[in-house]
Design a protein around this motif. Sequence first.
Motif, PDB file in Angstrom:
ATOM      1  N   HIS A 196       0.828  -1.210   0.000  1.00 58.06           N
ATOM      2  CA  HIS A 196       0.000   0.000   0.000  1.00 58.06           C
ATOM      3  C   HIS A 196       0.866   1.266   0.000  1.00 58.06           C
ATOM      4  CE1 HIS A 196      -3.576  -2.286   0.235  1.00 58.06           C
ATOM      5  NE2 HIS A 196      -3.499  -2.631   1.511  1.00 58.06           N
ATOM      6  N   LEU A 197       1.964   1.241   0.753  1.00 64.87           N
ATOM      7  CA  LEU A 197       2.855   2.409   0.778  1.00 64.87           C
ATOM      8  C   LEU A 197       3.453   2.675  -0.597  1.00 64.87           C
ATOM      9  CD1 LEU A 197       4.784   1.940   4.159  1.00 64.87           C
ATOM     10  CD2 LEU A 197       3.367   3.895   3.530  1.00 64.87           C
ATOM     11  N   ARG A 198       3.821   1.616  -1.285  1.00 65.26           N
ATOM     12  CA  ARG A 198       4.444   1.780  -2.608  1.00 65.26           C
ATOM     13  C   ARG A 198       3.511   2.481  -3.592  1.00 65.26           C
ATOM     14  NH1 ARG A 198       7.675  -3.606  -2.344  1.00 65.26           N
ATOM     15  NH2 ARG A 198       9.790  -2.781  -2.134  1.00 65.26           N
ATOM     16  N   LYS A 199       2.225   2.312  -3.423  1.00 60.84           N
ATOM     17  CA  LYS A 199       1.270   2.959  -4.318  1.00 60.84           C
ATOM     18  C   LYS A 199       1.229   4.473  -4.111  1.00 60.84           C
ATOM     19  CE  LYS A 199      -1.967  -0.932  -4.813  1.00 60.84           C
ATOM     20  NZ  LYS A 199      -3.376  -1.384  -4.599  1.00 60.84           N
ATOM     21  N   LYS A 200       1.698   4.933  -2.937  1.00 64.87           N
ATOM     22  CA  LYS A 200       1.589   6.354  -2.583  1.00 64.87           C
ATOM     23  C   LYS A 200       2.888   7.126  -2.772  1.00 64.87           C
ATOM     24  CE  LYS A 200      -1.926   4.935   0.752  1.00 64.87           C
ATOM     25  NZ  LYS A 200      -2.280   4.715   2.162  1.00 64.87           N
ATOM     26  N   PHE A 201       3.978   6.396  -3.039  1.00 65.50           N
ATOM     27  CA  PHE A 201       5.288   7.039  -3.178  1.00 65.50           C
ATOM     28  C   PHE A 201       5.930   6.639  -4.505  1.00 65.50           C
ATOM     29  CE2 PHE A 201       4.425   6.835   1.353  1.00 65.50           C
ATOM     30  CZ  PHE A 201       4.739   8.132   1.753  1.00 65.50           C
ATOM     31  N   PRO A 202       6.994   7.341  -4.916  1.00 66.03           N
ATOM     32  CA  PRO A 202       7.669   6.968  -6.163  1.00 66.03           C
ATOM     33  C   PRO A 202       8.033   5.485  -6.179  1.00 66.03           C
ATOM     34  CG  PRO A 202       8.501   9.061  -5.355  1.00 66.03           C
ATOM     35  CD  PRO A 202       7.586   8.530  -4.293  1.00 66.03           C
ATOM     36  N   SER A 203       8.035   4.884  -7.352  1.00 67.94           N
ATOM     37  CA  SER A 203       8.196   3.436  -7.487  1.00 67.94           C
ATOM     38  C   SER A 203       9.492   2.907  -6.897  1.00 67.94           C
ATOM     39  CB  SER A 203       8.103   3.038  -8.966  1.00 67.94           C
ATOM     40  OG  SER A 203       9.108   3.709  -9.720  1.00 67.94           O
ATOM     41  N   ASP A 204      10.539   3.735  -6.883  1.00 72.58           N
ATOM     42  CA  ASP A 204      11.843   3.266  -6.384  1.00 72.58           C
ATOM     43  C   ASP A 204      12.134   3.744  -4.967  1.00 72.58           C
ATOM     44  OD1 ASP A 204      12.072   5.935  -6.983  1.00 72.58           O
ATOM     45  OD2 ASP A 204      14.061   5.764  -7.905  1.00 72.58           O
ATOM     46  N   PHE A 205      11.117   4.293  -4.282  1.00 68.86           N
ATOM     47  CA  PHE A 205      11.372   4.851  -2.948  1.00 68.86           C
ATOM     48  C   PHE A 205      11.660   3.751  -1.927  1.00 68.86           C
ATOM     49  CE2 PHE A 205       9.640   6.432   1.183  1.00 68.86           C
ATOM     50  CZ  PHE A 205      10.624   7.378   1.423  1.00 68.86           C
ATOM     51  N   ILE A 206      10.823   2.729  -1.889  1.00 66.55           N
ATOM     52  CA  ILE A 206      11.047   1.593  -0.986  1.00 66.55           C
ATOM     53  C   ILE A 206      11.600   0.435  -1.805  1.00 66.55           C
ATOM     54  CG2 ILE A 206      10.012  -0.048   0.639  1.00 66.55           C
ATOM     55  CD1 ILE A 206       7.814   1.983   1.184  1.00 66.55           C
ATOM     56  N   LYS A 207      12.818   0.051  -1.500  1.00 71.74           N
ATOM     57  CA  LYS A 207      13.472  -1.013  -2.253  1.00 71.74           C
ATOM     58  C   LYS A 207      13.377  -2.330  -1.470  1.00 71.74           C
ATOM     59  CE  LYS A 207      16.828   2.302  -4.078  1.00 71.74           C
ATOM     60  NZ  LYS A 207      16.358   3.427  -3.239  1.00 71.74           N
ATOM     61  N   THR A 208      13.216  -3.417  -2.206  1.00 73.10           N
ATOM     62  CA  THR A 208      13.164  -4.746  -1.601  1.00 73.10           C
ATOM     63  C   THR A 208      14.450  -5.494  -1.907  1.00 73.10           C
ATOM     64  OG1 THR A 208      10.763  -4.892  -1.861  1.00 73.10           O
ATOM     65  CG2 THR A 208      11.942  -6.951  -1.521  1.00 73.10           C
ATOM     66  N   LEU A 209      15.076  -6.041  -0.877  1.00 74.04           N
ATOM     67  CA  LEU A 209      16.197  -6.948  -1.061  1.00 74.04           C
ATOM     68  C   LEU A 209      15.659  -8.340  -0.786  1.00 74.04           C
ATOM     69  CD1 LEU A 209      17.509  -4.109  -0.398  1.00 74.04           C
ATOM     70  CD2 LEU A 209      19.556  -5.425   0.139  1.00 74.04           C
ATOM     71  N   ARG A 210      15.453  -9.077  -1.832  1.00 73.52           N
ATOM     72  CA  ARG A 210      14.762 -10.358  -1.728  1.00 73.52           C
ATOM     73  C   ARG A 210      15.405 -11.262  -0.683  1.00 73.52           C
ATOM     74  NH1 ARG A 210      10.950 -12.200  -4.809  1.00 73.52           N
ATOM     75  NH2 ARG A 210      11.371 -10.575  -6.364  1.00 73.52           N
ATOM     76  N   GLY A 211      14.574 -11.739   0.234  1.00 71.20           N
ATOM     77  CA  GLY A 211      15.042 -12.634   1.276  1.00 71.20           C
ATOM     78  C   GLY A 211      15.740 -11.932   2.431  1.00 71.20           C
ATOM     79  N   ILE A 212      15.871 -10.586   2.347  1.00 70.58           N
ATOM     80  CA  ILE A 212      16.570  -9.843   3.398  1.00 70.58           C
ATOM     81  C   ILE A 212      15.643  -8.841   4.075  1.00 70.58           C
ATOM     82  CG2 ILE A 212      18.534  -8.366   3.963  1.00 70.58           C
ATOM     83  CD1 ILE A 212      19.962  -9.499   1.537  1.00 70.58           C
ATOM     84  N   GLY A 213      15.053  -7.944   3.267  1.00 75.28           N
ATOM     85  CA  GLY A 213      14.172  -6.964   3.872  1.00 75.28           C
ATOM     86  C   GLY A 213      13.931  -5.773   2.973  1.00 75.28           C
ATOM     87  N   TYR A 214      13.687  -4.597   3.596  1.00 72.40           N
ATOM     88  CA  TYR A 214      13.327  -3.394   2.878  1.00 72.40           C
ATOM     89  C   TYR A 214      14.233  -2.237   3.305  1.00 72.40           C
ATOM     90  CZ  TYR A 214       9.082  -6.197   2.380  1.00 72.40           C
ATOM     91  OH  TYR A 214       8.206  -7.220   2.135  1.00 72.40           O
ATOM     92  N   VAL A 215      14.391  -1.277   2.397  1.00 71.85           N
ATOM     93  CA  VAL A 215      15.257  -0.135   2.704  1.00 71.85           C
ATOM     94  C   VAL A 215      14.801   1.085   1.919  1.00 71.85           C
ATOM     95  CG1 VAL A 215      16.923  -0.687   0.861  1.00 71.85           C
ATOM     96  CG2 VAL A 215      17.675   0.619   2.875  1.00 71.85           C
ATOM     97  N   VAL A 216      14.953   2.275   2.526  1.00 69.74           N
ATOM     98  CA  VAL A 216      14.787   3.539   1.807  1.00 69.74           C
ATOM     99  C   VAL A 216      16.113   4.285   1.880  1.00 69.74           C
ATOM    100  CG1 VAL A 216      12.323   3.686   2.329  1.00 69.74           C
ATOM    101  CG2 VAL A 216      13.974   4.838   3.821  1.00 69.74           C
ATOM    102  N   GLY A 217      16.344   5.148   0.904  1.00 70.84           N
ATOM    103  CA  GLY A 217      17.601   5.905   0.886  1.00 70.84           C
ATOM    104  C   GLY A 217      18.732   5.089   0.320  1.00 70.84           C
ATOM    105  N   LYS A 218      19.888   5.729   0.195  1.00 69.40           N
ATOM    106  CA  LYS A 218      21.057   5.078  -0.386  1.00 69.40           C
ATOM    107  C   LYS A 218      21.697   4.101   0.596  1.00 69.40           C
ATOM    108  CE  LYS A 218      22.173   8.985  -3.401  1.00 69.40           C
ATOM    109  NZ  LYS A 218      23.218   9.967  -3.773  1.00 69.40           N
ATOM    110  N   ARG A 219      22.199   2.996   0.045  1.00 70.98           N
ATOM    111  CA  ARG A 219      22.904   2.006   0.852  1.00 70.98           C
ATOM    112  C   ARG A 219      24.396   2.126   0.614  1.00 70.98           C
ATOM    113  NH1 ARG A 219      22.309  -3.260  -0.205  1.00 70.98           N
ATOM    114  NH2 ARG A 219      22.792  -3.769   1.930  1.00 70.98           N
TER     115      ARG A 219
END
Length: 219
Positions: A196-219
């Motif tokens: 639901h959050l992804r629908k409200k923010f730019p498509s690349d704002f919340i990134k998924t690392l498969r099998g690890i978790g989620y992140v926003v901002g630069k890593r």
Amino acid sequence: MHLLLVEDDYLVAQGLIRSLRQEGYSAEHSGTVKHALECLSSGEIELVILDLGLPDGDGSQVLKHIKAQKKVIPVVILTARGSIDDKVQGLDMGADDYLAKPFDPAELFARLRVASRRINQTQSSLLRCGDVVIDTSAHTVTLSGQSLTLPRKEYMLLKALMENQGRVQSKQQLENKLYQWGEEVGSNTIEVHIHHLRKKFPSDFIKTLRGIGYVVGKR
């Protein structure tokens, strides 16, 4: 605000934790000096309610540890030791407030609000990540200057991600955040609300690392 209650009486602690969550605090409990220090090592604790009589030592050890780290973490002592000498000693050790048991919860919450305001006076209440801004004191979210209205769980997940910009948050970590706020957490709660959050923010704002978790901002 993420609060740590250090209290060895389990029944007292559970009742107080429920009340704290109703007051809007994200609260977790510790019943020993050792566990309290472990909780503080996470770097996420913003406020501490501290009992002094603990089974594995004195709560003053926790207070001394906090002050030695030179972190802005207000400490409210909540203890059965109610003499003037005890209060003076606790405040001299660096406690921000001192309340003797038995106590009125309304008074405790009032003192916590005072401690919270002190934090807001020394730290910015704004979290920024690109065009997304959260005002944690007003509980508001804006995207490119436009106000967004988010359900409670979505707001808390977004706040948890933005407080840890560049650091991956696992599903378990995010579930723990919701639980500490007193929210019910189902098996797919995180995935649903992230969707639901992804629908409200730019498509690349919340990134998924498969099998690890989620992140926003630069890593």
